[in-house]
Design a protein around this motif. Structure first.
Motif, PDB file in Angstrom:
ATOM      1  N   UNK A 175       0.681  -1.369   0.171  1.00  0.00           N
ATOM      2  CA  UNK A 175       0.084  -0.407  -0.385  1.00  0.00           C
ATOM      3  C   UNK A 175       1.160   1.212  -0.150  1.00  0.00           C
ATOM      4  N   UNK A 176       1.453   1.273  -1.138  1.00  0.00           N
ATOM      5  CA  UNK A 176       2.294   2.507  -1.430  1.00  0.00           C
ATOM      6  C   UNK A 176       1.679   3.977  -2.426  1.00  0.00           C
ATOM      7  N   UNK A 177       0.107   3.977  -2.427  1.00  0.00           N
ATOM      8  CA  UNK A 177       0.039   4.908  -3.477  1.00  0.00           C
ATOM      9  C   UNK A 177       0.020   6.104  -2.978  1.00  0.00           C
ATOM     10  N   UNK A 178       1.276   6.584  -3.705  1.00  0.00           N
ATOM     11  CA  UNK A 178       1.447   8.229  -3.047  1.00  0.00           C
ATOM     12  C   UNK A 178       2.582   8.356  -3.211  1.00  0.00           C
ATOM     13  N   UNK A 179       3.239   7.263  -3.350  1.00  0.00           N
ATOM     14  CA  UNK A 179       4.736   7.986  -2.735  1.00  0.00           C
ATOM     15  C   UNK A 179       5.494   7.442  -4.078  1.00  0.00           C
ATOM     16  N   UNK A 180       6.919   8.329  -4.612  1.00  0.00           N
ATOM     17  CA  UNK A 180       7.502   8.097  -5.361  1.00  0.00           C
ATOM     18  C   UNK A 180       8.763   7.850  -5.014  1.00  0.00           C
ATOM     19  N   UNK A 181       9.719   7.650  -6.304  1.00  0.00           N
ATOM     20  CA  UNK A 181      11.322   7.416  -5.642  1.00  0.00           C
ATOM     21  C   UNK A 181      11.783   8.371  -6.918  1.00  0.00           C
ATOM     22  N   UNK A 182      12.779   8.812  -6.416  1.00  0.00           N
ATOM     23  CA  UNK A 182      13.276   9.738  -7.419  1.00  0.00           C
ATOM     24  C   UNK A 182      14.807   9.657  -7.819  1.00  0.00           C
ATOM     25  N   UNK A 183      14.718   8.268  -7.150  1.00  0.00           N
ATOM     26  CA  UNK A 183      16.392   7.608  -7.531  1.00  0.00           C
ATOM     27  C   UNK A 183      16.026   6.285  -8.832  1.00  0.00           C
ATOM     28  N   UNK A 184      14.874   5.697  -9.278  1.00  0.00           N
ATOM     29  CA  UNK A 184      14.003   4.871 -10.356  1.00  0.00           C
ATOM     30  C   UNK A 184      14.063   6.154 -11.536  1.00  0.00           C
ATOM     31  N   UNK A 185      13.899   5.062 -12.820  1.00  0.00           N
ATOM     32  CA  UNK A 185      13.997   5.864 -13.899  1.00  0.00           C
ATOM     33  C   UNK A 185      12.019   6.050 -14.025  1.00  0.00           C
ATOM     34  N   UNK A 186      12.334   6.780 -14.811  1.00  0.00           N
ATOM     35  CA  UNK A 186      10.165   7.454 -15.018  1.00  0.00           C
ATOM     36  C   UNK A 186       9.395   6.117 -14.549  1.00  0.00           C
ATOM     37  N   UNK A 187      10.160   5.516 -15.874  1.00  0.00           N
ATOM     38  CA  UNK A 187       9.279   4.487 -15.678  1.00  0.00           C
ATOM     39  C   UNK A 187       8.255   3.543 -14.160  1.00  0.00           C
ATOM     40  N   UNK A 188       9.471   3.361 -13.396  1.00  0.00           N
ATOM     41  CA  UNK A 188       9.787   2.756 -11.940  1.00  0.00           C
ATOM     42  C   UNK A 188       9.680   4.061 -11.082  1.00  0.00           C
TER      43      UNK A 188
END
Lengths: 360, 85
Positions: free
Chosen positions: A187-200
């Motif tokens: 249940x991680x909806x809303x989190x984002x990872x700047x250290x990943x490629x855009x698609x991930x």
């Protein structure tokens, strides 16, 4: 409440008490040993210390007499497998009690990514296979600690229902169970990872959850310090909204949630992931009292010149009334605030690097 | 029976006097030692039974692995690697 702090450090355990003359180290134990956690079980008065001995593996110690004597108990371990590279527990990353209605139940999160449960005060442990066997686990990653394996850094048992548990994984996102650990979902909806490629970027299993804290009186409110930001949930961790008002930086490890006020939380920001020091060499605690609409930087009593303290995931705690805070740093400083963070007192300046502080 | 001696650093954590145990390999000898002293096992081997990364085994004067053969007159040393700070 709020008069005793259990401090786990890289070189031993420190039992810190509030007396008439102030805070002092009342007792030490396991000097020289690498510790990751120290915990008080308020259901039965037991103390636990988690060791991660550099040469000899992870161990758990238990005290039935308030810390006067300790005895080694079983430590979490993976079942033996036929595979050549079968898993082994590298580090005891998080340790929590089960709910008030399940005396003797303990949960332990490890580096290697295994979640373990004990039903008998740590006399025996079982791997939670529900979480270990989720196919998405193959996508979890290192970065949780100084080894390249995922680590479970947070375990939150819902005070309303002990079968509902939220865990935070670095890296693996937020996972929840509603049936005591039989089945799990991300249940991680809303989190984002700047250290990943855009698609991930929004891949739920790529989220680096440094630490989650829950408001005990309003358990649907959770605060999350992520590798690249601060987030808040008001629906029990189903969805997360970024807190963009955090200052002076959005990077950090620790978070503490006020036990009764869902609008109040504390963070200890660092510059950013590739520069893990306080901004400008000034150690500050960022506190919000208005559900993250604004933050106040608390500095009184904290070093404001050439301070390079980092407060790790378990290095910040608040007592049950929300007035007393304890904070321990990687540089071996221990501070206490008895004013909700308005001012801080240095309790120890020469301690070993501090992994965990927790009120007993 | 082979003789098994442990690093003094291990004695700080767990009782491990010099032991005499039978077995044709290092592993077999250690298994017999662990059978008599169960707490000792997790200090020397990991969850999967592998020698811990920072533990070194010797048979007499040679570095050894669990599968190596030992004789009745051999001496096994369980030492620690030097690491950390």
């Amino acid at each position: 409440m709020g008069k005793r702090i259990l401090v786990a450090t890289r070189k031993g355990f420190f039992d810190v008490r509030r007396g008439r003359g102030g805070w002092r180290i009342a007792r030490t134990a396991f000097l020289g040993d690498i510790l990751s956690q120290a915990m008080y079980d308020r259901r039965d008065g037991t103390l636990y210390v988690a060791q991660s001995l550099g040469h000899f593996g992870v161990k758990l110690q238990r005290s039935n007499d308030g810390g006067r004597t300790w005895a080694e108990i079983a430590a979490p371990a993976f079942p033996k497998t036929a595979k050549k590279h079968g898993p082994s527990v590298d580090y005891l990353f998080s340790l929590e009690t089960g709910g008030a209605d399940e005396p003797g139940v303990l949960w332990c999160g490890t580096v290697s990514g295994g979640l373990f449960r004990s039903a008998d005060r740590g006399d025996s442990w079982a791997l939670n296979t529900g979480l270990w066997n989720v196919p998405a686990r193959k996508e979890w990653n290192g970065g949780g600690f100084n080894v390249d394996k995922p680590g479970i850094d947070t375990i939150l048992v819902d005070p309303r229902d002990s079968k509902r548990i939220v865990v935070g994984i670095s890296t693996g996102g937020v996972w929840q169970t509603a049936d005591g650990g039989k089945s799990w979902r991300n249940s991680s909806r809303g989190l984002y990872a700047e250290y990943m490629p855009p698609a991930k970027r929004e891949d739920p299993n790529a989220q680096d959850v440094h630490r989650i804290a829950r408001c005990a009186a309003a358990p649907d409110v959770l605060w999350l310090q992520h590798h690249n930001g601060v987030f808040r949930s008001t629906d029990g961790g189903e969805t997360w909204a970024e807190v963009t008002t955090i200052k002076p930086a959005k990077f950090g490890f620790a978070v503490a949630a006020h036990p009764t006020d869902p609008a109040t939380a504390w963070f200890v920001p660092g510059v950013k992931d590739e520069c893990r020091i306080p901004v400008g060499g000034k150690l500050v605690v960022a506190r919000t009292r208005d559900a993250a609409r604004s933050f106040k930087l608390l500095t009184k009593g904290l070093p404001q010149r050439h301070a390079y303290d980092l407060v790790l995931r378990h290095g910040l705690d608040v007592n049950a009334s929300g007035t007393v805070l304890a904070m321990g740093s990687s540089t071996g400083h221990l501070w206490v605030s008895e004013s909700g963070g308005d001012d801080w007192t240095l309790v120890g300046a020469n301690l070993p690097p501090i992994a965990s502080v927790r009120f007993a | 029976m082979a003789r098994v001696a442990f690093t003094g650093n291990l004695k700080r954590h767990v009782d491990c006097p010099v032991a005499q145990a039978a077995g044709a390999t290092v592993e077999a000898v250690l298994e017999n030692v662990f059978a008599a002293n169960p707490r000792l096992r997790s200090y020397v081997v990991d969850d999967q039974g592998r020698v811990r990364k920072h533990v070194n085994l010797y048979v007499n004067d040679k570095r050894a692995a669990l599968r190596d053969a030992v004789g009745a007159d051999d001496e096994i040393f369980v030492f620690q690697a030097l690491s950390g700070g």
